[in-house]
Design an enzyme around this catalytic site. Structure first.
Site, PDB file in Angstrom:
ATOM      1  N   SER A 167      -7.419  10.566  -5.183  1.00 53.56           N
ATOM      2  CA  SER A 167      -6.138   9.930  -5.488  1.00 53.56           C
ATOM      3  C   SER A 167      -5.684  10.322  -6.896  1.00 53.56           C
ATOM      4  O   SER A 167      -5.490  11.494  -7.176  1.00 53.56           O
ATOM      5  CB  SER A 167      -6.249   8.419  -5.296  1.00 53.56           C
ATOM      6  OG  SER A 167      -4.984   7.798  -5.312  1.00 53.56           O
ATOM      7  N   ASP A 213      -2.497   8.902   6.106  1.00 53.41           N
ATOM      8  CA  ASP A 213      -2.429   8.338   4.755  1.00 53.41           C
ATOM      9  C   ASP A 213      -0.971   8.010   4.431  1.00 53.41           C
ATOM     10  O   ASP A 213      -0.128   8.897   4.357  1.00 53.41           O
ATOM     11  CB  ASP A 213      -2.996   9.349   3.750  1.00 53.41           C
ATOM     12  CG  ASP A 213      -3.085   8.820   2.327  1.00 53.41           C
ATOM     13  OD1 ASP A 213      -2.498   7.764   2.033  1.00 53.41           O
ATOM     14  OD2 ASP A 213      -3.762   9.482   1.513  1.00 53.41           O
ATOM     15  N   HIS A 244      -5.975   6.524   3.243  1.00 55.00           N
ATOM     16  CA  HIS A 244      -6.018   7.008   1.865  1.00 55.00           C
ATOM     17  C   HIS A 244      -7.436   7.014   1.297  1.00 55.00           C
ATOM     18  O   HIS A 244      -7.745   7.813   0.409  1.00 55.00           O
ATOM     19  CB  HIS A 244      -5.104   6.145   0.993  1.00 55.00           C
ATOM     20  CG  HIS A 244      -4.936   6.666  -0.399  1.00 55.00           C
ATOM     21  ND1 HIS A 244      -4.417   7.917  -0.659  1.00 55.00           N
ATOM     22  CD2 HIS A 244      -5.235   6.113  -1.619  1.00 55.00           C
ATOM     23  CE1 HIS A 244      -4.394   8.117  -1.977  1.00 55.00           C
ATOM     24  NE2 HIS A 244      -4.886   7.042  -2.566  1.00 55.00           N
TER      25      HIS A 244
END
Length: 430
Positions: A167, A213, A244
Site C-alpha cells: 500500500s 481491491d 487490498h
C-alpha cells in the site's frame, strides 16, 4: 572334435565396457547441469519446482535479531539464513502500509524470505502515517544500516539489494527504486504511489495487486505499470481476489511470484526465469499478467574486453580527465599513458574507466545530454550497445554517443544525440 576354449577375458572385457558406459552416463549427467550452477556465484538453494516456489518455507534454517531506533527508521527486525558456508546473500528491506505495523502486517514473510536465501529487514516507520516518499527514504536507510552497521552485515552482499512494501509502503518501494537505481529489484504490493509514477524507475519492478481491491484499483495499477520506461524490466500480476490486504498474511499466491522475481534479479538465477517467462508457469489465483519478458539478469558485469575508443572523424580517443562523479567525457589525443582512455566493456553492457561507469547524465534522454562518469549502479542509462556500424547507443534512450557539434579538437565534449550517420558518431574499440 575339439572342445571349445573358454575365453576367460570375455567377462572381464564385458565388465570394462559396462563400467565405461556407466562412467560416460555419469559424466553426461554432470555436464548436463544448468550452466548457471557453474557460472553464477550468487545461486543459492536447490533446483526450484512449481511446488517449492509456492512453499511457506525454503531450505535454509533462519534466525532473527531486533533493531532499535536511531538509524533513520523507527525500529525493525532482521531475518537471516544461519548458513555461513555459501558466501553472502542478497537482501531485501520491507515496509508496511499506512497506519500499519511490521508485526501486524509483514512479520509473516520475514523467516519465509530468509529461508529461501535472503537477508530481510522489516521496519516500522517513524510515524505510522508517513507518506510514500518518507517510506521510500526509510527503506533506503534500512538497507544502509543492514549493509553498514547491522550485526549481520558480513552476511549481506551490498551490491544485491531490493525493496518491497504494501500500500503506502508499496509506493515507498517505488520511491526507493526511483531514488536508488542501483537496487536490483522492487516489489510494490497494491502500491499507493501518490508522490510519483514509474517514469523514472529503472530497477526491475513487479507490481502485484488484487482485481477486487477497492482501495488501489486494477485500473490505477494498470496506469502505474504503463508509466514505466520501455527499457525497464517489469511485470504486473493481478490476482483474482484477496482485497487490498492480500499480501498481509501467508498467501501462497504471493510467494509463488515473489520468490522467482527476487531470485532472477537479486541472485541473477536464471533457473527461476521459466516460472515468469514467456508466461506464468503457475496461474493459480491470477486474473491477468503483463510483463516485459524475457527477464535476463544483467550478470555480474565481468569484463569482456578493454582498450581505447577511437573517433572516426577526429582520430582522437574518448577520454575522462578525472575520477570524480560528473566528470565530462571528451576527445583527446590518444595516449597509452592516460588512464582515462582505458575503457573496460562488461557483460552487463557497461563501459568502465578508472572504476566508474559511462553515464547519461541524470538519466537524460534528450539531445545534448552529457556523457559523464558516475559510480556504477546498473541503471539503463549506464548500459551501452556497441553496434556493427560503429555507433555506440545508450540502452535507455537509444541515442548515439556524439562528438559535440561535429568537433574534432582536444576537449570536444562527448554527448548523446539522435543517431544521424555522421562520422562524429562512429567509434572503434581497439
Amino acid at each position: 572334435m575339439r572342445s571349445p576354449v573358454l575365453n576367460r577375458s570375455g567377462p572381464r572385457r564385458l565388465a570394462l565396457v559396462v563400467l565405461t558406459a556407466l562412467a560416460a552416463v555419469i559424466a553426461g549427467l554432470v555436464v548436463a547441469r544448468p550452466a548457471s550452477a557453474q557460472e553464477n556465484p550468487y545461486e543459492r538453494g536447490p533446483d526450484p519446482t512449481v511446488q517449492s516456489v509456492a512453499a511457506q518455507r525454503g531450505t535454509f534454517a533462519t534466525a532473527s535479531v531486533n533493531v532499535g531506533a536511531g538509524h533513520g527508521f523507527k525500529s525493525g527486525v532482521i531475518y537471516y539464513p544461519t548458513d555461513t558456508g555459501q558466501g553472502t546473500f542478497g537482501a531485501i528491506a520491507v515496509v508496511p502500509g499506512y497506519t500499519a505495523t511490521w508485526a501486524a502486517e509483514g512479520a509473516w514473510m520475514g523467516h519465509w524470505l530468509a529461508s529461501f536465501g535472503f537477508v530481510v529487514i522489516g521496519i516500522d516507520t517513524n510515524s505510522t502515517t508517513d507518506w510514500d516518499d518518507a517510506r521510500g527514504a526509510q527503506l533506503l536507510a534500512a538497507l544502509d544500516y543492514l549493509t553498514g552497521q547491522s550485526p549481520v552485515r558480513d552476511r549481506v552482499d551490498p551490491n544485491r539489494l531490493g525493496v518491497m512494501g504494501h500500500s503506502m509502503g508499496g509506493g515507498g518501494a517505488i520511491n526507493a527504486a526511483m531514488n536508488r537505481p542501483s537496487l536490483q529489484a522492487a516489489i510494490p504490493f497494491a502500491p499507493a504511489s501518490f508522490s510519483q509514477n514509474m517514469s523514472n524507475v529503472h530497477v526491475p519492478t513487479m507490481i502485484m495487486g488484487a482485481r477486487d481491491d477497492g482501495t488501489v484499483t486494477h485500473s490505477a495499477l494498470t496506469t502505474l505499470y504503463n508509466s514505466k520506461p520501455a527499457t525497464t524490466e517489469a511485470a504486473y500480476v493481478s490476482l483474482t481476489g484477496g482485497g487490498h490486504g492480500f499480501s498481509t498474511w501467508g498467501n501462497t499466491e504471493v510467494t509463488r511470484r515473489v520468490i522467482p522475481w527476487l531470485k532472477i534479479w537479486i541472485d541473477n538465477d536464471t533457473r527461476y526465469t521459466r516460472f515468469m517467462c514467456p508466461a506464468l508457469a503457475d496461474t493459480t489465483g491470477v486474473a491477468s499478467y503483463s510483463h516485459t519478458c524475457g527477464f535476463e539478469p544483467g550478470g555480474t558485469g565481468e569484463p569482456t574486453e578493454g582498450g581505447q575508443i577511437l573517433g572516426a572523424a577526429s582520430n582522437r580517443c574518448i577520454d575522462v580527465p578525472g575520477t570524480t562523479n560528473g566528470t565530462q567525457a571528451q576527445l583527446w589525443d590518444c595516449s597509452a599513458q592516460r588512464s582515462g582512455q582505458t575503457w573496460i566493456r562488461t557483460t552487463a553492457g557497461e563501459l568502465r574507466v578508472n572504476g566508474k561507469c559511462l553515464d547519461a547524465e541524470g538519466a537524460g534522454t534528450v539531445d545534448g545530454t552529457r556523457a559523464i562518469v558516475w559510480d556504477c549502479h546498473g541503471g539503463a542509462n549506464q548500459r551501452w550497445n556497441v553496434n556493427a556500424d560503429g555507433t555506440i547507443t545508450n540502452a535507455q534512450s537509444g541515442k548515439c554517443l556524439d562528438a559535440d557539434s561535429r568537433g574534432t579538437a582536444n576537449g570536444t565534449r562527448i554527448i548523446l544525440w539522435t543517431c544521424n550517420g555522421g562520422t562524429n558518431q562512429r567509434w572503434a574499440l581497439r
